[in-house]
Design a protein around this motif. Structure first.
Motif, PDB file in Angstrom:
ATOM      1  N   ALA A 403       0.817  -1.206   0.000  1.00 57.58           N
ATOM      2  CA  ALA A 403       0.000   0.000   0.000  1.00 57.58           C
ATOM      3  C   ALA A 403       0.848   1.253   0.000  1.00 57.58           C
ATOM      4  O   ALA A 403       0.457   2.285  -0.553  1.00 57.58           O
ATOM      5  N   GLU A 404       2.035   1.169   0.593  1.00 54.18           N
ATOM      6  CA  GLU A 404       2.919   2.331   0.652  1.00 54.18           C
ATOM      7  C   GLU A 404       3.321   2.788  -0.747  1.00 54.18           C
ATOM      8  O   GLU A 404       3.492   3.983  -0.997  1.00 54.18           O
ATOM      9  N   VAL A 405       3.473   1.824  -1.669  1.00 54.79           N
ATOM     10  CA  VAL A 405       3.834   2.165  -3.045  1.00 54.79           C
ATOM     11  C   VAL A 405       2.735   3.010  -3.687  1.00 54.79           C
ATOM     12  O   VAL A 405       2.998   4.010  -4.362  1.00 54.79           O
ATOM     13  N   LEU A 406       1.486   2.636  -3.473  1.00 51.82           N
ATOM     14  CA  LEU A 406       0.369   3.397  -4.039  1.00 51.82           C
ATOM     15  C   LEU A 406       0.279   4.780  -3.416  1.00 51.82           C
ATOM     16  O   LEU A 406      -0.050   5.760  -4.098  1.00 51.82           O
ATOM     17  N   LEU A 407       0.578   4.878  -2.129  1.00 54.78           N
ATOM     18  CA  LEU A 407       0.576   6.191  -1.484  1.00 54.78           C
ATOM     19  C   LEU A 407       1.658   7.091  -2.054  1.00 54.78           C
ATOM     20  O   LEU A 407       1.443   8.285  -2.295  1.00 54.78           O
ATOM     21  N   GLN A 408       2.850   6.532  -2.301  1.00 50.58           N
ATOM     22  CA  GLN A 408       3.950   7.326  -2.844  1.00 50.58           C
ATOM     23  C   GLN A 408       3.701   7.751  -4.282  1.00 50.58           C
ATOM     24  O   GLN A 408       4.181   8.802  -4.717  1.00 50.58           O
ATOM     25  N   PRO A 414      -8.540   5.884  -3.056  1.00 49.66           N
ATOM     26  CA  PRO A 414      -9.357   4.682  -3.280  1.00 49.66           C
ATOM     27  C   PRO A 414     -10.785   4.864  -2.790  1.00 49.66           C
ATOM     28  O   PRO A 414     -11.037   5.507  -1.773  1.00 49.66           O
ATOM     29  N   GLN A 415     -11.698   4.282  -3.535  1.00 51.66           N
ATOM     30  CA  GLN A 415     -13.086   4.163  -3.079  1.00 51.66           C
ATOM     31  C   GLN A 415     -13.364   2.764  -2.537  1.00 51.66           C
ATOM     32  O   GLN A 415     -14.289   2.566  -1.761  1.00 51.66           O
ATOM     33  N   VAL A 416     -12.554   1.795  -2.984  1.00 52.49           N
ATOM     34  CA  VAL A 416     -12.619   0.420  -2.485  1.00 52.49           C
ATOM     35  C   VAL A 416     -11.201  -0.118  -2.457  1.00 52.49           C
ATOM     36  O   VAL A 416     -10.396   0.195  -3.350  1.00 52.49           O
ATOM     37  N   LEU A 417     -10.888  -0.930  -1.452  1.00 51.79           N
ATOM     38  CA  LEU A 417      -9.583  -1.570  -1.345  1.00 51.79           C
ATOM     39  C   LEU A 417      -9.747  -3.080  -1.388  1.00 51.79           C
ATOM     40  O   LEU A 417     -10.552  -3.647  -0.645  1.00 51.79           O
ATOM     41  N   ILE A 418      -8.976  -3.735  -2.267  1.00 53.88           N
ATOM     42  CA  ILE A 418      -8.893  -5.201  -2.297  1.00 53.88           C
ATOM     43  C   ILE A 418      -7.481  -5.568  -1.878  1.00 53.88           C
ATOM     44  O   ILE A 418      -6.506  -5.091  -2.477  1.00 53.88           O
ATOM     45  N   VAL A 419      -7.349  -6.406  -0.872  1.00 53.08           N
ATOM     46  CA  VAL A 419      -6.028  -6.705  -0.340  1.00 53.08           C
ATOM     47  C   VAL A 419      -5.884  -8.204  -0.108  1.00 53.08           C
ATOM     48  O   VAL A 419      -6.796  -8.859   0.409  1.00 53.08           O
ATOM     49  N   ASP A 420      -4.738  -8.736  -0.533  1.00 52.00           N
ATOM     50  CA  ASP A 420      -4.409 -10.129  -0.229  1.00 52.00           C
ATOM     51  C   ASP A 420      -3.897 -10.195   1.205  1.00 52.00           C
ATOM     52  O   ASP A 420      -3.138  -9.323   1.644  1.00 52.00           O
ATOM     53  N   HIS A 421      -4.302 -11.215   1.929  1.00 55.05           N
ATOM     54  CA  HIS A 421      -3.873 -11.309   3.325  1.00 55.05           C
ATOM     55  C   HIS A 421      -2.401 -11.659   3.435  1.00 55.05           C
ATOM     56  O   HIS A 421      -1.659 -11.042   4.196  1.00 55.05           O
ATOM     57  N   GLN A 422      -1.949 -12.658   2.685  1.00 55.77           N
ATOM     58  CA  GLN A 422      -0.575 -13.137   2.793  1.00 55.77           C
ATOM     59  C   GLN A 422       0.278 -12.457   1.719  1.00 55.77           C
ATOM     60  O   GLN A 422       0.251 -12.843   0.557  1.00 55.77           O
ATOM     61  N   LEU A 423       1.027 -11.436   2.133  1.00 55.37           N
ATOM     62  CA  LEU A 423       1.854 -10.686   1.201  1.00 55.37           C
ATOM     63  C   LEU A 423       3.306 -11.158   1.303  1.00 55.37           C
ATOM     64  O   LEU A 423       3.594 -12.202   1.869  1.00 55.37           O
ATOM     65  N   GLY A 424       4.230 -10.393   0.721  1.00 54.78           N
ATOM     66  CA  GLY A 424       5.623 -10.815   0.676  1.00 54.78           C
ATOM     67  C   GLY A 424       6.244 -10.940   2.053  1.00 54.78           C
ATOM     68  O   GLY A 424       5.773 -10.348   3.038  1.00 54.78           O
ATOM     69  N   GLU A 425       7.326 -11.709   2.104  1.00 57.01           N
ATOM     70  CA  GLU A 425       8.019 -11.933   3.379  1.00 57.01           C
ATOM     71  C   GLU A 425       8.552 -10.621   3.926  1.00 57.01           C
ATOM     72  O   GLU A 425       9.147  -9.819   3.215  1.00 57.01           O
ATOM     73  N   ASP A 429       0.888  -7.930   7.057  1.00 61.76           N
ATOM     74  CA  ASP A 429      -0.157  -8.668   6.336  1.00 61.76           C
ATOM     75  C   ASP A 429      -1.220  -7.708   5.805  1.00 61.76           C
ATOM     76  O   ASP A 429      -1.243  -6.514   6.122  1.00 61.76           O
ATOM     77  N   GLY A 430      -2.098  -8.244   4.977  1.00 60.08           N
ATOM     78  CA  GLY A 430      -3.068  -7.401   4.305  1.00 60.08           C
ATOM     79  C   GLY A 430      -3.996  -6.672   5.256  1.00 60.08           C
ATOM     80  O   GLY A 430      -4.379  -5.518   5.001  1.00 60.08           O
ATOM     81  N   LEU A 431      -4.374  -7.305   6.371  1.00 62.58           N
ATOM     82  CA  LEU A 431      -5.276  -6.644   7.303  1.00 62.58           C
ATOM     83  C   LEU A 431      -4.615  -5.438   7.957  1.00 62.58           C
ATOM     84  O   LEU A 431      -5.261  -4.398   8.151  1.00 62.58           O
ATOM     85  N   LYS A 432      -3.337  -5.557   8.278  1.00 65.05           N
ATOM     86  CA  LYS A 432      -2.625  -4.426   8.892  1.00 65.05           C
ATOM     87  C   LYS A 432      -2.495  -3.272   7.894  1.00 65.05           C
ATOM     88  O   LYS A 432      -2.633  -2.099   8.263  1.00 65.05           O
ATOM     89  N   GLN A 433      -2.217  -3.604   6.629  1.00 66.98           N
ATOM     90  CA  GLN A 433      -2.103  -2.544   5.633  1.00 66.98           C
ATOM     91  C   GLN A 433      -3.454  -1.875   5.406  1.00 66.98           C
ATOM     92  O   GLN A 433      -3.537  -0.655   5.222  1.00 66.98           O
ATOM     93  N   ALA A 434      -4.523  -2.657   5.425  1.00 62.93           N
ATOM     94  CA  ALA A 434      -5.852  -2.083   5.257  1.00 62.93           C
ATOM     95  C   ALA A 434      -6.202  -1.165   6.431  1.00 62.93           C
ATOM     96  O   ALA A 434      -6.800  -0.094   6.243  1.00 62.93           O
ATOM     97  N   GLN A 435      -5.827  -1.567   7.638  1.00 64.75           N
ATOM     98  CA  GLN A 435      -6.084  -0.710   8.802  1.00 64.75           C
ATOM     99  C   GLN A 435      -5.333   0.607   8.688  1.00 64.75           C
ATOM    100  O   GLN A 435      -5.864   1.662   9.057  1.00 64.75           O
ATOM    101  N   ARG A 436      -4.104   0.568   8.172  1.00 68.61           N
ATOM    102  CA  ARG A 436      -3.322   1.795   8.017  1.00 68.61           C
ATOM    103  C   ARG A 436      -3.989   2.737   7.014  1.00 68.61           C
ATOM    104  O   ARG A 436      -4.054   3.960   7.234  1.00 68.61           O
ATOM    105  N   LEU A 437      -4.508   2.173   5.913  1.00 71.96           N
ATOM    106  CA  LEU A 437      -5.180   3.011   4.921  1.00 71.96           C
ATOM    107  C   LEU A 437      -6.498   3.558   5.462  1.00 71.96           C
ATOM    108  O   LEU A 437      -6.904   4.675   5.119  1.00 71.96           O
TER     109      LEU A 437
END
Length: 486
Positions: A403-408, A414-425, A429-437
Motif C-alpha cells: 500500500a505504501e507504493v500506491l501512497l507514494q 481509493p473508493q474500495v480496497l482489495i487486499v491479499d492477506h498473505q503478502l511478501g516476506e 499482512d493485508g489486514l494491517k495494511q488495510a487498517q493503516r489506509l
C-alpha cells in the motif's frame, strides 16, 4: 517403540486397554496389601501358643513383602507405559502440526496461480460477450460444431472456465477432506442474510445450467441465519453440482430448484431436481467417501466421490441437520437446516418472506463505472488478472505489492480496497495494511482475499468490518461484495 514413531489407531487403543488393566491390577494389589497389614496389626494369638504366633507373624510379613514387591513392579510398568503414551501423543501432535502447516502452504501456493487463471478467464469471457453485443453477426448455423477449428472463441473460453472450475473443485475437495481428517477445520459462525449466500450461487448455477439447456428456479428468502458462510456455501455448492450432474438433458427438460422454507426456528435450504432419484437402500451410501451412484452424463464431469461425504462432515461440524428425500424416477431433494437469528420485527420485507417464481433482484446489475479500486497483491499474475477483470467492469484499478507504493505514487484516492492477506516476506499482512489506509480514509470499504480457511482470520476480518473471500476468487461473488460496499 521409538518416541518419534507415530502410533496407529489400533496400537493406541491397545496401549490404552493395557494401561487400564494395569491400573485395575494396581488397585487390587493395594487392597490386598491393606488387608494383610490390617490382619497383622489386629492379630492377637493366644498366650499359650507363642511359637505358633511367631510363625503366623513371619508368614504374614513374607506375604506383605511379596505383595509390596509386586506392587512396585506394577507401578514401574505403569510408569513406563505412561511415558510411552506421552511420547506417542507428542509424536501425533507434531505430525498433526506438520500436516496443518502443509495444508496452509499448499492452499496458498496451489490456489494462487489458479486464482490468476480464473480472473483472466472471466475477464476474457466478459470481453467476448461485449464484443458479441457490439457485433451481433450470427454465425453460420451449418458449421460442424464437432470440429475443434469451428468452435467459437466464446465457447473456447467457456470450456476453459469449466475446466478451471473442475480443477478448483478437485483441489478444494482434497484440501477440505485433509483438513477434516487433521481436525483443523473450525467453524467461523456469524449472523448474515441468507441472500448474501444464495443470490450469487443462484446466478452462478443458473448460467452453468443454461449452458446445458437446464432450468434453475430460485426461491429467495429475506431471513438472516447463523452459520459459517464459507462452509455453508460449500454444502450448497455440492447440492447444486450434484443436481446439475444428474438431471436429464436432451428431450426431457432438466429442472433444478434452489429454495428456502421456514421450519419453526430453522430455515431449510433445499436443492431439488427431476433426475433419476436415489433408491432407498442407497441413501446412506451416497454420503460415504469415494462412492458415486450414477455414471457420468458426459465427459466434462469430474469428481472423486467425496462431495457428499464432505457435506455430511461439515453439517455435523456446524450442527446443521441434513436430510435427503427421493422418489426413484422423479428426482431427489437434499436439504440442510440452519438456525434463524433474524428478529421477528424488521424493516422492509417480512422476516419470513420469500420470493417464489423468479430470481431475486441481483446486485450484479449495478455498475462499477469510474470506481477507484486499489489492489494490494504481491503476485504479478493475480494483479494483472484483477486489473483485466475490474477494468472490464468499468473500474479504475491501481495495483501494487504494498500500500505504501500506491501512497507514494499519489494515485487517485481509493473508493474500495482489495487486499491479499498473505503478502511478501517481511511485509505487514493485508489486514494491517488495510487498517493503516483506513486511518487515512475512515470508512474505506475493504475486501480481504486469502487462501487461509482458518476461523480466527475470518473473525478478525469481520470484526474490522472487512469483506472476506477465499481463493480462488469467484467473480460473481467479488462483484457483489464490491457493489454492496462502494
Amino acid at each position: 517403540m521409538a518416541p518419534d514413531t507415530p502410533l496407529t489407531d489400533s496400537r493406541r487403543d491397545g496401549l490404552s486397554a493395557e494401561l487400564a488393566a494395569l491400573k485395575a491390577r494396581n488397585r487390587q494389589l493395594e487392597k490386598i496389601n491393606a488387608a494383610l497389614i490390617e490382619r497383622v496389626e489386629s492379630s492377637s494369638p493366644s498366650p499359650s501358643a507363642p511359637y505358633a504366633a511367631f510363625e503366623h507373624a513371619v508368614l504374614l510379613a513374607d506375604q506383605v513383602r511379596e505383595r509390596t514387591d509386586t506392587l512396585h513392579r506394577t507401578l514401574d510398568e505403569l510408569g513406563a507405559l505412561n511415558r510411552r503414551l506421552t511420547a506417542a501423543k507428542a509424536a501425533a501432535e507434531a505430525a498433526n502440526h506438520s500436516k496443518t502447516r502443509f495444508l496452509a502452504a499448499i492452499s496458498h501456493d496451489l490456489l494462487q496461480p489458479l486464482n490468476a487463471a480464473r480472473l483472466f478467464a472471466s475477464a476474457l469471457e466478459e470481453q467476448l460477450a461485449r464484443l458479441a453485443l457490439d457485433d451481433p453477426t450470427p454465425g453460420d448455423a451449418s458449421q460442424d460444431v464437432s470440429s475443434p477449428s469451428d468452435v467459437s472463441p466464446g465457447e473456447l473460453v467457456a470450456r476453459l472456465g469449466r475446466s478451471l472450475a473442475d480443477v478448483e473443485s478437485l483441489l478444494g475437495t482434497l484440501v477440505d477432506i485433509s483438513r477434516l481428517d487433521a481436525g483443523v477445520l473450525t467453524a467461523d459462525v456469524a449472523v448474515f442474510p441468507v441472500r448474501e449466500l444464495l443470490d450469487v450461487l443462484a446466478e452462478e448455477y443458473r448460467q452453468l445450467g443454461a449452458a446445458r439447456g437446464l432450468e434453475l428456479h430460485y426461491v429467495a428468502s429475506h431471513l438472516s441465519i447463523e452459520s459459517d458462510l464459507q462452509l455453508l456455501a460449500r454444502v450448497v455448492r455440492n447440492f447444486l453440482s450434484n443436481a446439475l450432474r444428474h438431471v436429464p438433458d436432451g428431450s426431457t427438460r432438466g429442472r433444478v430448484l434452489l429454495g428456502c422454507r421456514r421450519r419453526g426456528d430453522w430455515l431449510e435450504i433445499t436443492v431439488a431436481d427431476n433426475g433419476p432419484g436415489i433408491a432407498e437402500h442407497q441413501r446412506e451410501v451416497v454420503f460415504q467417501e469415494f462412492r458415486r451412484l450414477a455414471p457420468r452424463q458426459d465427459n466434462e464431469q469430474r469428481g472423486l466421490g467425496l462431495g457428499l461425504a464432505i457435506v455430511k462432515r461439515i453439517t455435523g461440524l456446524l450442527e446443521h441437520p441434513l436430510s435427503l428425500t427421493s422418489t426413484p424416477g422423479r428426482g431427489a431433494a437434499f436439504a440442510v437446516r440452519v438456525p434463524i437469528r433474524q428478529p421477528a420485527s424488521v424493516e422492509g420485507p417480512a422476516a419470513d418472506a420469500t420470493s417464489p417464481g423468479q430470481p431475486c433482484a441481483s446486485p450484479l446489475a449495478q455498475p462499477l463505472l469510474d470506481t477507484v479500486i486499489w489492489v494490494v497483491e504481491d503476485d504479478r499474475e493475480v494483479c494483472a488478472g484483477m486489473q483485466s477483470l475490474l477494468g472490464g467492469w468499468g473500474a479504475s484499478v491501481y495495483c501494487a505489492d504494498d500500500a505504501e507504493v500506491l501512497l507514494q505514487q499519489a494515485v487517485a484516492a481509493p473508493q474500495v480496497l482489495i487486499v491479499d492477506h498473505q503478502l511478501g516476506e517481511g511485509q505487514p499482512d493485508g489486514l494491517k495494511q488495510a487498517q493503516r489506509l483506513r486511518q487515512r480514509w475512515p470508512g474505506l470499504p475493504v475486501v480481504v482475499i486469502s487462501a487461509d480457511h482458518s476461523a480466527p482470520l475470518k473473525a478478525r476480518a469481520r470484526a474490522l468490518g472487512f469483506g472476506f473471500l477465499l481463493k480462488p476468487v469467484k467473480p460473481l461473488r467479488l462483484r457483489q461484495l464490491l457493489v454492496n460496499r462502494r
